[in-house]
Design an enzyme around this catalytic site. Sequence first.
Site, PDB file in Angstrom:
ATOM      1  N   ASP A  51      44.882  33.261  42.536  1.00 17.04           N
ATOM      2  CA  ASP A  51      45.885  32.807  43.497  1.00 17.04           C
ATOM      3  C   ASP A  51      46.290  33.975  44.388  1.00 17.04           C
ATOM      4  O   ASP A  51      46.309  33.884  45.620  1.00 17.04           O
ATOM      5  CB  ASP A  51      47.097  32.264  42.723  1.00 17.04           C
ATOM      6  N   ASP A  72      44.769  35.029  48.491  1.00 21.48           N
ATOM      7  CA  ASP A  72      45.658  35.182  49.653  1.00 21.48           C
ATOM      8  C   ASP A  72      45.490  36.563  50.271  1.00 21.48           C
ATOM      9  O   ASP A  72      45.439  36.716  51.497  1.00 21.48           O
ATOM     10  CB  ASP A  72      47.128  34.985  49.246  1.00 21.48           C
ATOM     11  N   ASP A 129      44.227  44.938  38.988  1.00 24.25           N
ATOM     12  CA  ASP A 129      44.993  45.841  39.863  1.00 24.25           C
ATOM     13  C   ASP A 129      44.059  46.728  40.685  1.00 24.25           C
ATOM     14  O   ASP A 129      44.305  46.975  41.872  1.00 24.25           O
ATOM     15  CB  ASP A 129      46.013  46.671  39.061  1.00 24.25           C
ATOM     16  N   TYR A 134      49.149  28.614  34.572  1.00 30.64           N
ATOM     17  CA  TYR A 134      49.510  27.440  35.371  1.00 30.64           C
ATOM     18  C   TYR A 134      49.403  26.116  34.611  1.00 30.64           C
ATOM     19  O   TYR A 134      49.531  25.054  35.201  1.00 30.64           O
ATOM     20  CB  TYR A 134      48.659  27.388  36.652  1.00 30.64           C
ATOM     21  N   LYS A 144      42.191  41.371  33.168  1.00 34.64           N
ATOM     22  CA  LYS A 144      43.125  42.405  32.712  1.00 34.64           C
ATOM     23  C   LYS A 144      42.998  42.505  31.190  1.00 34.64           C
ATOM     24  O   LYS A 144      43.987  42.464  30.447  1.00 34.64           O
ATOM     25  CB  LYS A 144      44.555  42.021  33.143  1.00 34.64           C
TER      26      LYS A 144
HETATM   27 MG    MG Z   1      48.580  30.277  47.263  1.00 37.60          MG
END
Ligand code: MG
Length: 341
Positions: free
Chosen positions: A230, A234, A206, A125, A173
């Site tokens: 992120d 959620d 994962d 990001y 990861k």
């Molecule tokens: Mg979001």
Amino acid sequence: MKTYRIALLGGDGIGPEVIRAARRVLEVLPIGWEWLEGEIGWQAYQQWGDPLPAETLNTIRRADAALFGAVTTPPDVPNYRSPVLRLRQELDLFANLRPCRSIPHPISRPDVDLLVVRENTEDLYVGRERVEEDGEMAVAEMVITRRASARIMRIACEQARQRNLRRVTVVHKANVLRQTSGLFRRVALEVGRAYPDLQVDEMLVDTCAMELIRAPQSFGVIVTTNLFGDILSDEASMLVGGLGVACSANMGEQTAVFEPVHGSAPALAGKDQANPLAAIGSAAMMLEYLGEGMLARRLEKAINRVIAVRQVTPDLGGTLGTQAVAEAVIQQLLLEEEVRE
Ligand code: MG
Ligand code: NAI
């Protein structure tokens, strides 16, 4: 009486309504409040030509903490960019905290009490993207630093202690992204050794996505890099009630901004239909940050109580409006006060 100075950033859509509800609830607590209103978002842009005016940033810097509603980002305005990223950068809000705790409602999984701690400033990001080979290839850089990895892990471990969550899971990861995710993993596990009272372990992202669905009760704190955080945050919030109740904090060294996870929900704006519990829950997180842990827990109890008796908005199967839910929370707070006296 202790007094706190709070920046209130309603923003767009349902933002101002849910922030007003949260403010009303905070005002019945035995604390003095000085409210500093600030403009942010699409409305601010239309009025001042800037979705995050310098004055708003100054207001937040002058305050003890900020409570933020939501902003609208119209998809069809080419040069307009959401102020949320800039807000995080300008104030160096490097840690995003998302508590996910079961609510007394059938849409929620039982016995979940976890916290997702997401690094908020780097990873993919950072926005270093480029196009190569005449548009036939696109490349994004993933940036991970020792400094950011160490400070996010420290926050994660301190939050684990504060919340009595004994387990801290470092999610990465590193089997594929050996350098970037590898650095995060190494630094986080290293920092974790300074917290022998906590059970620090690691998990591939994962696997974590699966385990969250299979056995969310097994987690305490999940600490991870920006992109993974992120997505996982959620996912985790949907286990315990979703957008109507999901709250969050953006923490920096100097200040912190508390906000519901949901957006500006334009279809609900101005109708007194939005669920204010996510904003009120965020206000409870702010109380904790201000050092008012007892009041934070009283407020959380009151929120759960109104959910349990279904004094809630239609998204949770109730019939109340936004401000009536705030009123119901206030009644629960006052009721509890009487019981204690
Ligand atoms: Mg979001
Ligand atoms: P949204 O979160 O605003 O809405 C998604 C769905 O959840 C809609 O059906 C909405 O009605 C419902 N919903 C959201 N909050 C609710 C509440 N408090 N009570 C009851 N129902 C609620 O996300 P969406 O629709 O993708 O985006 C709408 C606008 O919000 C966009 O302009 C988007 O850019 C912005 N947005 C802003 C965020 C922020 O300020 N941090 C975060 C996410 C989106």
